[in-house]
Design a protein around this motif. Structure first.
Motif, mmCIF file in Angstrom:
data_model
loop_
_atom_site.group_PDB
_atom_site.id
_atom_site.type_symbol
_atom_site.label_atom_id
_atom_site.label_comp_id
_atom_site.label_asym_id
_atom_site.label_seq_id
_atom_site.Cartn_x
_atom_site.Cartn_y
_atom_site.Cartn_z
ATOM 1 N N ASP A 154 90.459 -8.989 -32.027
ATOM 2 C CA ASP A 154 91.285 -10.115 -32.500
ATOM 3 C C ASP A 154 91.424 -10.135 -34.016
ATOM 4 O OD1 ASP A 154 91.893 -11.050 -29.982
ATOM 5 O OD2 ASP A 154 90.165 -12.390 -29.879
ATOM 6 N N ARG A 155 90.541 -9.411 -34.701
ATOM 7 C CA ARG A 155 90.626 -9.345 -36.173
ATOM 8 C C ARG A 155 91.884 -8.607 -36.630
ATOM 9 N NH1 ARG A 155 88.408 -11.357 -40.344
ATOM 10 N NH2 ARG A 155 87.755 -9.405 -41.334
ATOM 11 N N LEU A 156 92.518 -7.867 -35.723
ATOM 12 C CA LEU A 156 93.750 -7.161 -36.080
ATOM 13 C C LEU A 156 94.840 -8.116 -36.572
ATOM 14 C CD1 LEU A 156 94.259 -4.365 -33.401
ATOM 15 C CD2 LEU A 156 94.255 -4.061 -35.869
ATOM 16 N N LYS A 157 94.693 -9.392 -36.253
ATOM 17 C CA LYS A 157 95.716 -10.380 -36.641
ATOM 18 C C LYS A 157 95.836 -10.531 -38.153
ATOM 19 C CE LYS A 157 95.075 -12.886 -32.315
ATOM 20 N NZ LYS A 157 94.461 -14.058 -31.632
ATOM 21 N N ILE A 158 94.805 -10.120 -38.909
ATOM 22 C CA ILE A 158 94.900 -10.242 -40.367
ATOM 23 C C ILE A 158 95.556 -9.006 -41.001
ATOM 24 C CG2 ILE A 158 92.818 -11.680 -40.397
ATOM 25 C CD1 ILE A 158 91.372 -9.295 -41.779
ATOM 26 N N ILE A 159 95.885 -8.013 -40.165
ATOM 27 C CA ILE A 159 96.503 -6.780 -40.663
ATOM 28 C C ILE A 159 98.020 -6.900 -40.577
ATOM 29 C CG2 ILE A 159 96.669 -4.274 -40.360
ATOM 30 C CD1 ILE A 159 93.925 -5.198 -41.245
ATOM 31 N N SER A 160 98.700 -6.423 -41.597
ATOM 32 C CA SER A 160 100.170 -6.491 -41.583
ATOM 33 C C SER A 160 100.718 -5.617 -40.464
ATOM 34 C CB SER A 160 100.732 -6.025 -42.925
ATOM 35 O OG SER A 160 100.601 -4.620 -43.086
ATOM 36 N N GLN A 161 101.831 -6.057 -39.888
ATOM 37 C CA GLN A 161 102.447 -5.321 -38.795
ATOM 38 C C GLN A 161 102.862 -3.917 -39.225
ATOM 39 O OE1 GLN A 161 102.874 -6.217 -35.399
ATOM 40 N NE2 GLN A 161 103.315 -4.020 -35.374
ATOM 41 N N GLU A 162 103.313 -3.786 -40.459
ATOM 42 C CA GLU A 162 103.750 -2.468 -40.950
ATOM 43 C C GLU A 162 102.616 -1.440 -40.873
ATOM 44 O OE1 GLU A 162 106.502 -5.459 -42.773
ATOM 45 O OE2 GLU A 162 104.339 -5.316 -42.442
ATOM 46 N N ARG A 163 101.401 -1.858 -41.234
ATOM 47 C CA ARG A 163 100.260 -0.936 -41.216
ATOM 48 C C ARG A 163 99.852 -0.594 -39.782
ATOM 49 N NH1 ARG A 163 97.617 -0.393 -46.104
ATOM 50 N NH2 ARG A 163 95.652 0.098 -45.079
ATOM 51 N N ILE A 164 99.931 -1.570 -38.897
ATOM 52 C CA ILE A 164 99.623 -1.313 -37.484
ATOM 53 C C ILE A 164 100.642 -0.341 -36.896
ATOM 54 C CG2 ILE A 164 99.549 -2.363 -35.182
ATOM 55 C CD1 ILE A 164 98.396 -4.884 -36.510
ATOM 56 N N THR A 165 101.914 -0.576 -37.198
ATOM 57 C CA THR A 165 102.967 0.293 -36.677
ATOM 58 C C THR A 165 102.823 1.714 -37.195
ATOM 59 O OG1 THR A 165 104.542 -1.529 -36.372
ATOM 60 C CG2 THR A 165 105.477 0.683 -36.624
ATOM 61 N N GLU A 166 102.398 1.876 -38.437
ATOM 62 C CA GLU A 166 102.223 3.222 -38.983
ATOM 63 C C GLU A 166 101.108 3.970 -38.250
ATOM 64 O OE1 GLU A 166 102.527 6.694 -41.249
ATOM 65 O OE2 GLU A 166 103.924 5.097 -40.691
ATOM 66 N N GLU A 167 100.002 3.283 -37.943
ATOM 67 C CA GLU A 167 98.935 3.929 -37.166
ATOM 68 C C GLU A 167 99.424 4.253 -35.755
ATOM 69 O OE1 GLU A 167 95.959 5.114 -37.928
ATOM 70 O OE2 GLU A 167 96.275 4.554 -40.023
ATOM 71 N N PHE A 168 100.197 3.336 -35.179
ATOM 72 C CA PHE A 168 100.756 3.560 -33.841
ATOM 73 C C PHE A 168 101.687 4.768 -33.851
ATOM 74 C CE2 PHE A 168 103.812 2.813 -30.414
ATOM 75 C CZ PHE A 168 102.963 2.567 -29.349
ATOM 76 N N ARG A 169 102.492 4.900 -34.916
ATOM 77 C CA ARG A 169 103.406 6.041 -35.036
ATOM 78 C C ARG A 169 102.627 7.357 -35.042
ATOM 79 N NH1 ARG A 169 105.251 9.640 -38.555
ATOM 80 N NH2 ARG A 169 103.811 8.906 -40.166
ATOM 81 N N LYS A 170 101.562 7.412 -35.842
ATOM 82 C CA LYS A 170 100.759 8.642 -35.911
ATOM 83 C C LYS A 170 100.125 8.952 -34.563
ATOM 84 C CE LYS A 170 99.673 8.119 -40.842
ATOM 85 N NZ LYS A 170 98.612 7.775 -41.820
ATOM 86 N N MET A 171 99.702 7.923 -33.855
ATOM 87 C CA MET A 171 99.112 8.113 -32.526
ATOM 88 C C MET A 171 100.149 8.654 -31.547
ATOM 89 S SD MET A 171 97.794 5.301 -29.808
ATOM 90 C CE MET A 171 99.484 5.189 -29.185
#
Length: 465
Positions: free
Chosen positions: A200-217
Motif C-alpha cells: 500500500d506504500r506504493l500510493k506515495i510513488i508517482s504514477q510516472e515512476r510506476i509506469t516506467e518500472e512496469f514498462r521495463k518489466m
C-alpha cells in the motif's frame, strides 16, 4: 568482504582507467557499482555505469568533463550526484552516503558515508556489488552482502530488512518484480512477504515512476511472469485492477484458454516472441480487458462477450490516462483493441473485397501489428486447431495483398474533403458534411466508384438530394 575474483571489463576498460586515474590524482576512491557489475557477472557489459565516490562526486564529474571533454554535467547537490554523457556511455557519480527516510515521503535525508554504508542502502543484494579500478587491483570484486551468491542461485533479496527497504522507498517493490521477471530470478520468501506487507506504500510513488518500472518489466523475454507475480502479491489490484477482474472468467474453449486472465498472459508471451514494441505488448495485455463486463451465457452456445472490443477500447482510454501514457500510445492501443476480432471475421471464402478494404482502411499503418496480435491471440492447446487458425489468417493476408496491389489502400485518403463538399453544396460545417463524406467513402470502398476527385465529385452531385 572483498572477493579474490576479478571481473573482465573489455569495452569500457579505458573509461574506468580514466576515472581511476582522475580519482587517485585527487586522493579519492571510486568504485563502479550496481547494475554494471551485476551484468558483468551475467556475461553482459553495459554502457550505463554508476560510480560510488568516497569524496566529492560532483567535483570529480566536473574534473572528468574538463579533462576528457565529455557532455554537460547535470548535478543534484542535495544527493551529491552528478551525471554526464561520454561517448556512448552514461556515467553517474555519487558521493558515498547513508540515507534516512520520512514515512510520508520517498525522498531521503542524506549524510556522507563510506562504501559499505552506501552499498547497504541499495535495493537488492545483486545490486550491492562493486569492483575496484585501481591499477594494482583492477576488476577485483567487492561483495559485502552476498550478491554474487544470490546471482548464482538466482535470488532477489534485500541487503537489509525488506520491510524497512520497501517502506523507505516503495518503488523498490516494483523493481523486485521487474528484476525477477527480466532476470528470471525467484524472490526470496522473506522479501516476497515484505512486498505484500508494504504494497500500500506504493500510493506515495508517482504514477510516472510506476509506469516506467512496469514498462521495463513488460519488455522482458517472458513478461507473463511479472504479471503473475503482481497478481500473487496483490500489486495488480493496486496498479491494474481491471486485469484482476479477468481471473476466473471462463470463455469458450475453441482457440483460447478457458480463463481470460491466463489466456491474456499467453497472448502477451506469444507476441513478445515476435516484437519488443512496448505499445504492441500493451495491446496484447488489454485486448480482452472488457470481457468480465460483457460476459453473458447463451444456452447452446456458452459464454459470450459481445461488444467487448468496443468497451475495451473505451476502457483503454481510462487506463492509459491513469498510467500517464502518451496520447498517441493510447490511441494506438485503442485501435488494435477495437479491431482485434475483425480479421477472424474475414476468413470465409465468400468474403468480399469491400470487407477487406474496410479493414485495411480502418487499420491503416497498424495493419501489420493488428495481424501480429491476431496470431498471438491463438492459445489453443490443440495443434490442429492452431494450424487451422493460422491457415485462416494466411488466407486473409493473401486477400489483403491482392486488394492492396489493386487499390493501394495502406495509406488511404479520400480524394474529396469536407471543404469541397461544403463549397459544392453551399452548406456550413456540421454533421451533414461528415455523413456525406462517409457515404462517398463507402462507395469507394464498396468498389462503386474509383478514388479520384472527378469520380467522387460526380458521386457527390448524384447523392446531394
Amino acid at each position: 568482504m572483498s572477493e579474490n575474483r576479478k571481473l573482465a571489463v573489455r569495452t569500457g576498460r579505458k573509461i574506468l582507467e580514466e576515472v581511476s586515474s582522475l580519482s587517485e590524482s585527487r586522493n579519492m576512491k571510486t568504485y563502479p557499482v550496481g547494475g554494471f557489475v551485476r551484468d558483468l557477472i551475467l556475461g553482459k557489459e553495459g554502457t550505463d555505469i554508476d560510480f560510488v565516490v568516497e569524496g566529492d562526486a560532483i567535483q570529480l564529474a566536473e574534473a572528468f568533463r574538463k579533462q576528457y571533454r565529455s557532455g554537460k554535467v547535470v548535478t543534484y547537490p542535495r544527493f551529491g550526484t552528478a551525471m554526464l554523457q561520454y561517448k556512448n556511455y552514461k556515467l553517474e557519480f555519487v558521493s558515498a552516503r547513508s540515507e534516512h527516510y520520512d514515512p510520508l515521503s520517498r525522498k531521503p535525508s542524506v549524510q556522507k558515508a563510506d562504501l559499505t554504508s552506501d552499498l547497504s542502502r541499495r535495493d537488492f543484494t545483486i545490486n550491492t556489488l562493486a569492483i575496484e579500478i585501481s591499477p594494482e587491483n583492477f576488476g577485483r570484486l567487492i561483495d559485502i552482502f552476498g550478491g554474487l551468491r544470490d546471482i548464482e542461485v538466482k535470488i532477489i533479496r534485500t541487503p537489509l530488512d525488506p520491510v524497512i527497504t520497501f517502506s523507505d522507498d516503495p518503488l523498490r517493490i516494483m523493481r523486485a518484480i521487474r528484476f525477477a521477471t527480466v532476470l528470471d530470478f525467484e524472490i526470496e520468501e522473506k522479501t516476497f512477504r515484505a512486498i505484500i506487507e508494504t504494497r500500500d506504500r506504493l500510493k506515495i510513488i508517482s504514477q510516472e515512476r510506476i509506469t516506467e518500472e512496469f514498462r521495463k518489466m513488460l519488455l522482458a523475454y517472458r513478461p507473463s511472469r511479472g504479471l503473475d507475480l503482481m497478481k500473487e502479491t496483490g500489486l495488480l489490484d493496486i496498479i491494474l485492477p481491471e486485469l484482476t477482474l479477468m481471473t476466473g472468467v471462463e470463455q469458450r474453449d475453441d482457440y483460447h484458454h478457458k480463463d481470460v486472465f491466463y489466456h491474456t498472459l499467453q497472448v502477451l508471451d506469444n507476441i513478445s516472441q515476435k516484437t519488443d514494441k512496448f505499445e504492441l505488448r500493451l495491446a496484447a495485455l488489454f485486448h480482452d480487458v472488457a470481457k468480465p463486463q460483457t460476459k453473458r451465457f447463451i444456452e447452446g452456445t456458452g459464454w459470450t462477450f459481445h461488444g467487448h472490443e468496443d468497451l475495451g477500447a473505451r476502457m483503454v482510454g481510462q487506463i492509459g490516462k491513469r498510467m500517464r501514457l502518451p496520447i498517441q500510445t493510447i490511441k494506438y492501443i485503442q485501435k488494435l483493441v477495437r479491431l482485434h476480432l475483425r480479421p477472424m471475421q474475414l476468413v470465409d471464402e465468400s468474403v468480399t473485397d469491400s470487407a477487406i478494404r474496410r479493414l485495411m482502411v480502418d487499420a491503416g499503418e497498424e495493419l501489420d501489428d493488428l495481424m501480429m496480435l491476431c496470431r498471438a491471440d491463438i492459445t489453443s492447446k490443440n495443434p490442429r486447431k492452431v494450424e487451422r487458425y493460422h491457415t485462416n489468417f494466411d488466407r486473409v493476408e493473401k486477400k489483403m495483398k491482392e486488394v492492396e496491389e489493386k487499390d493501394k489502400l495502406r495509406n488511404f485518403k479520400l480524394a474529396i474533403d469536407g471543404n469541397t463538399i461544403m463549397e459544392a453544396l453551399g452548406i456550413p460545417p456540421g454533421p451533414t458534411v461528415g455523413r456525406i463524406k462517409q457515404e462517398i467513402k463507402d462507395a469507394v470502398l464498396d468498389g462503386k466508384i474509383s478514388n479520384d476527385e472527378e469520380a467522387c465529385y460526380n458521386y457527390l452531385m448524384k447523392i446531394k438530394d
